[in-house]
Design a protein around this motif. Structure first.
Motif, PDB file in Angstrom:
ATOM      1  N   SER A  32       0.929  -1.239   0.099  1.00 33.52           N
ATOM      2  CA  SER A  32      -0.041  -0.188   0.043  1.00 33.52           C
ATOM      3  C   SER A  32       0.965   1.349   0.023  1.00 33.52           C
ATOM      4  O   SER A  32       1.853   1.394   0.818  1.00 33.52           O
ATOM      5  N   PRO A  33       0.637   2.227  -0.709  1.00 33.31           N
ATOM      6  CA  PRO A  33       1.563   3.458  -1.196  1.00 33.31           C
ATOM      7  C   PRO A  33       1.216   4.478   0.155  1.00 33.31           C
ATOM      8  O   PRO A  33       1.845   5.104   0.738  1.00 33.31           O
ATOM      9  N   GLN A  34      -0.008   4.023   1.002  1.00 33.19           N
ATOM     10  CA  GLN A  34      -0.454   4.922   1.902  1.00 33.19           C
ATOM     11  C   GLN A  34       0.079   4.462   3.393  1.00 33.19           C
ATOM     12  O   GLN A  34      -0.022   5.041   4.593  1.00 33.19           O
ATOM     13  N   SER A  35       0.821   3.373   3.403  1.00 28.32           N
ATOM     14  CA  SER A  35       1.816   2.671   4.432  1.00 28.32           C
ATOM     15  C   SER A  35       2.778   3.575   4.867  1.00 28.32           C
ATOM     16  O   SER A  35       3.296   4.306   4.105  1.00 28.32           O
ATOM     17  N   ASP A  36       3.516   3.502   6.084  1.00 28.97           N
ATOM     18  CA  ASP A  36       4.764   4.030   6.326  1.00 28.97           C
ATOM     19  C   ASP A  36       5.904   3.282   5.589  1.00 28.97           C
ATOM     20  O   ASP A  36       6.892   3.168   6.431  1.00 28.97           O
ATOM     21  N   ARG A  37       5.676   2.867   4.247  1.00 30.93           N
ATOM     22  CA  ARG A  37       6.959   2.072   3.735  1.00 30.93           C
ATOM     23  C   ARG A  37       7.997   3.180   3.769  1.00 30.93           C
ATOM     24  O   ARG A  37       8.077   4.136   3.283  1.00 30.93           O
ATOM     25  N   ASP A  38       9.368   2.446   3.610  1.00 33.38           N
ATOM     26  CA  ASP A  38      10.791   3.062   3.352  1.00 33.38           C
ATOM     27  C   ASP A  38      11.085   2.680   1.768  1.00 33.38           C
ATOM     28  O   ASP A  38      11.611   3.683   1.316  1.00 33.38           O
ATOM     29  N   VAL A  39      10.530   1.856   1.347  1.00 31.35           N
ATOM     30  CA  VAL A  39      10.763   1.451  -0.204  1.00 31.35           C
ATOM     31  C   VAL A  39       9.482   1.089  -0.686  1.00 31.35           C
ATOM     32  O   VAL A  39       8.621   0.610  -0.153  1.00 31.35           O
ATOM     33  N   ASP A  40       9.474   1.083  -2.112  1.00 32.30           N
ATOM     34  CA  ASP A  40       8.359   0.911  -2.819  1.00 32.30           C
ATOM     35  C   ASP A  40       8.352  -0.441  -3.632  1.00 32.30           C
ATOM     36  O   ASP A  40       7.349  -0.773  -4.350  1.00 32.30           O
ATOM     37  N   SER A  41       9.103  -1.387  -3.085  1.00 33.85           N
ATOM     38  CA  SER A  41       9.239  -2.861  -3.727  1.00 33.85           C
ATOM     39  C   SER A  41      10.107  -3.752  -3.220  1.00 33.85           C
ATOM     40  O   SER A  41      10.997  -3.213  -2.113  1.00 33.85           O
ATOM     41  N   MET A  42       9.857  -4.865  -3.128  1.00 28.97           N
ATOM     42  CA  MET A  42      10.706  -5.776  -2.470  1.00 28.97           C
ATOM     43  C   MET A  42      12.031  -5.931  -2.980  1.00 28.97           C
ATOM     44  O   MET A  42      12.800  -6.088  -2.240  1.00 28.97           O
ATOM     45  N   GLU A  43      12.302  -5.435  -4.273  1.00 30.78           N
ATOM     46  CA  GLU A  43      13.499  -5.538  -4.800  1.00 30.78           C
ATOM     47  C   GLU A  43      14.257  -4.283  -4.216  1.00 30.78           C
ATOM     48  O   GLU A  43      15.733  -4.933  -3.987  1.00 30.78           O
ATOM     49  N   ALA A  44      13.724  -3.285  -3.719  1.00 24.52           N
ATOM     50  CA  ALA A  44      14.414  -2.131  -3.014  1.00 24.52           C
ATOM     51  C   ALA A  44      14.661  -2.593  -1.911  1.00 24.52           C
ATOM     52  O   ALA A  44      15.894  -2.053  -1.314  1.00 24.52           O
ATOM     53  N   LEU A  45      13.742  -3.437  -1.065  1.00 21.23           N
ATOM     54  CA  LEU A  45      14.139  -3.681   0.017  1.00 21.23           C
ATOM     55  C   LEU A  45      15.144  -4.525   0.303  1.00 21.23           C
ATOM     56  O   LEU A  45      16.241  -4.231   1.022  1.00 21.23           O
ATOM     57  N   VAL A  46      15.251  -5.421  -0.777  1.00 19.12           N
ATOM     58  CA  VAL A  46      16.422  -6.495  -0.596  1.00 19.12           C
ATOM     59  C   VAL A  46      17.923  -5.694  -0.850  1.00 19.12           C
ATOM     60  O   VAL A  46      18.668  -5.814  -0.316  1.00 19.12           O
ATOM     61  N   ALA A  48      18.516  -2.691  -0.093  1.00 20.93           N
ATOM     62  CA  ALA A  48      18.858  -1.875   1.043  1.00 20.93           C
ATOM     63  C   ALA A  48      19.233  -2.544   2.281  1.00 20.93           C
ATOM     64  O   ALA A  48      19.864  -2.000   2.999  1.00 20.93           O
ATOM     65  N   LEU A  49      19.417  -3.855   2.152  1.00 18.98           N
ATOM     66  CA  LEU A  49      20.030  -4.551   3.443  1.00 18.98           C
ATOM     67  C   LEU A  49      21.250  -5.095   3.301  1.00 18.98           C
ATOM     68  O   LEU A  49      21.779  -5.318   1.967  1.00 18.98           O
ATOM     69  N   SER A  50      22.001  -4.994   4.114  1.00 16.66           N
ATOM     70  CA  SER A  50      23.399  -5.629   4.164  1.00 16.66           C
ATOM     71  C   SER A  50      23.448  -7.219   4.178  1.00 16.66           C
ATOM     72  O   SER A  50      22.419  -7.881   4.880  1.00 16.66           O
ATOM     73  N   SER A  51      24.168  -7.825   3.422  1.00 15.06           N
ATOM     74  CA  SER A  51      24.300  -9.194   3.458  1.00 15.06           C
ATOM     75  C   SER A  51      25.270  -9.648   4.785  1.00 15.06           C
ATOM     76  O   SER A  51      26.150  -9.070   5.364  1.00 15.06           O
ATOM     77  N   PRO A  52      24.909 -10.641   5.382  1.00 17.70           N
ATOM     78  CA  PRO A  52      23.575 -11.731   5.149  1.00 17.70           C
ATOM     79  C   PRO A  52      22.257 -11.189   5.629  1.00 17.70           C
ATOM     80  O   PRO A  52      22.374 -10.643   6.736  1.00 17.70           O
ATOM     81  N   ARG A  53      21.446 -11.153   4.766  1.00 19.64           N
ATOM     82  CA  ARG A  53      20.098 -10.342   4.991  1.00 19.64           C
ATOM     83  C   ARG A  53      19.051 -11.330   5.979  1.00 19.64           C
ATOM     84  O   ARG A  53      19.202 -12.268   5.802  1.00 19.64           O
ATOM     85  N   VAL A  54      18.263 -10.474   6.587  1.00 18.45           N
ATOM     86  CA  VAL A  54      17.179 -11.125   7.483  1.00 18.45           C
ATOM     87  C   VAL A  54      16.036 -10.398   7.072  1.00 18.45           C
ATOM     88  O   VAL A  54      16.036  -8.979   7.072  1.00 18.45           O
ATOM     89  N   VAL A  55      15.098 -10.950   6.338  1.00 16.87           N
ATOM     90  CA  VAL A  55      13.760 -10.320   5.914  1.00 16.87           C
ATOM     91  C   VAL A  55      12.529 -11.034   6.882  1.00 16.87           C
ATOM     92  O   VAL A  55      12.440 -12.102   6.896  1.00 16.87           O
ATOM     93  N   TRP A  56      11.814 -10.020   7.733  1.00 20.11           N
ATOM     94  CA  TRP A  56      10.598 -10.730   8.349  1.00 20.11           C
ATOM     95  C   TRP A  56       9.318 -10.240   7.535  1.00 20.11           C
ATOM     96  O   TRP A  56       9.439  -9.321   6.954  1.00 20.11           O
ATOM     97  N   VAL A  57       8.527 -11.465   7.366  1.00 19.65           N
ATOM     98  CA  VAL A  57       7.226 -11.498   6.691  1.00 19.65           C
ATOM     99  C   VAL A  57       6.165 -11.299   7.432  1.00 19.65           C
ATOM    100  O   VAL A  57       5.955 -11.965   8.097  1.00 19.65           O
ATOM    101  N   MET A  58       5.241 -10.268   7.378  1.00 18.98           N
ATOM    102  CA  MET A  58       4.049 -10.265   8.139  1.00 18.98           C
ATOM    103  C   MET A  58       2.980  -9.825   7.192  1.00 18.98           C
ATOM    104  O   MET A  58       2.252  -8.798   7.323  1.00 18.98           O
TER     105      MET A  58
END
Length: 291
Positions: A32-46, A48-58
């Motif tokens: 949702s664009p109305q959320s308080d998101r920091d990035v607009d895609s999962m690609e951008a999220l990945v 933005a994270l340093s390796s090895p990454r941890v991704v929490w799915v909710m």
């Protein structure tokens, strides 16, 4: 830690807030664009994270979670870790873990309880996975749980966290059903003049004191008769899954089954049943049903 959070709804958004307050760097994504998101895609999220990454799915259980897992499998690298903190059915965790393992990606499941109050009170966290992965994300889990020694457990291998949460929610259904039945009985009885005051008095010193009772007492302050609340209760699936598992294990669960059936009935699921019963009573005994 540096962690990605996919899904910033009622639970995920508050969890991200608590993690940030605990000193962790959170990159949040929501569809949702109305959320308080920091990035607009999962690609951008990945990225933005340093390796090895941890991704929490909710995200919601079922197809939404499946879709996110499938996308992450294409984006993440070996030794990255995916944590499913939603209400996924425990049997699906094994499938997700195997799917990610084909690319060397680690997987854990975490049942999380605390609702919208969790950002302030902390969350009860029930993890499933290897001890190695548990220790890897333990700083995050420690930030999510309440202060003190309790509130966090490694329940077992993959699937155990969601299995524990399933049982937890089924117990919750039974407790809510009992409190509701007690309120309704007192509300109908001429002996009790103020059921709300009676139940509120149980908050202190009573063996049935609980956070659920505290929340009910909070609601009584604004609506002592609860007349403003519609008589409909939704169920998210966990109690049904527990009853199914218990049947396979030969464990009787009459309280959980009754609470589940009452929630289903509140949504009109029993209307056709009751119409059929009324029809038969009218046919054999001349009973007239009055509304």
């Amino acid at each position: 830690m540096n962690i990605g959070m996919i899904g910033l709804g009622r639970m995920g958004g508050h969890m991200a807030q608590r993690l940030r307050e605990g000193g962790h760097a959170v990159v949040g994504y929501d569809s949702s664009p109305q959320s308080d998101r920091d990035v607009d895609s999962m690609e951008a999220l990945v990225k933005a994270l340093s390796s090895p990454r941890v991704v929490w799915v909710m995200v919601p259980a079922g197809e939404p979670t499946d879709s996110v897992i499938e996308t992450l499998a294409q984006l993440l690298d070996a030794e990255d870790l995916v944590v499913d903190g939603g209400n996924t059915r425990y049997a699906d965790d094994t499938r997700h873990a195997r799917y990610l393992d084909q690319r060397g990606i680690r997987f854990m499941d975490c049942g999380v309880s605390g609702g919208v109050w969790g950002a302030e009170r902390g969350y009860a966290v029930m993890a499933g996975g290897s001890l190695e992965d548990f220790e890897r994300v333990k700083p995050v889990l420690d930030a999510l749980k309440p202060s003190g020694p309790d509130g966090l457990v490694l329940a077992g291998g993959v699937g155990a966290g969601h299995y524990a949460k399933m049982v937890h929610n089924a117990i919750e259904y039974g407790m809510m059903q009992a409190l509701g039945e007690g309120f309704a009985t007192m509300a109908k009885s001429p002996c009790i003049t103020n059921p709300a005051a009676v139940m509120t008095s149980w908050k202190s010193g009573s063996v049935v004191s609980s956070w659920l009772l505290d929340l009910l007492a909070n609601a009584f302050e604004d609506d002592p008769t609860l007349s403003g609340m519609p008589p409909v209760a939704n169920e998210s699936g966990e109690a049904k899954w527990m009853v199914e598992s218990a049947l396979e294990l030969g464990v009787p669960t009459p309280v959980t089954a009754a609470a589940l059936h009452m929630q289903q009935m509140s949504r009109g699921g029993a209307d056709d049943i009751l119409r059929a019963i009324s029809t038969m009573r009218a046919q054999f005994g001349g009973h007239v049903t009055k509304v």
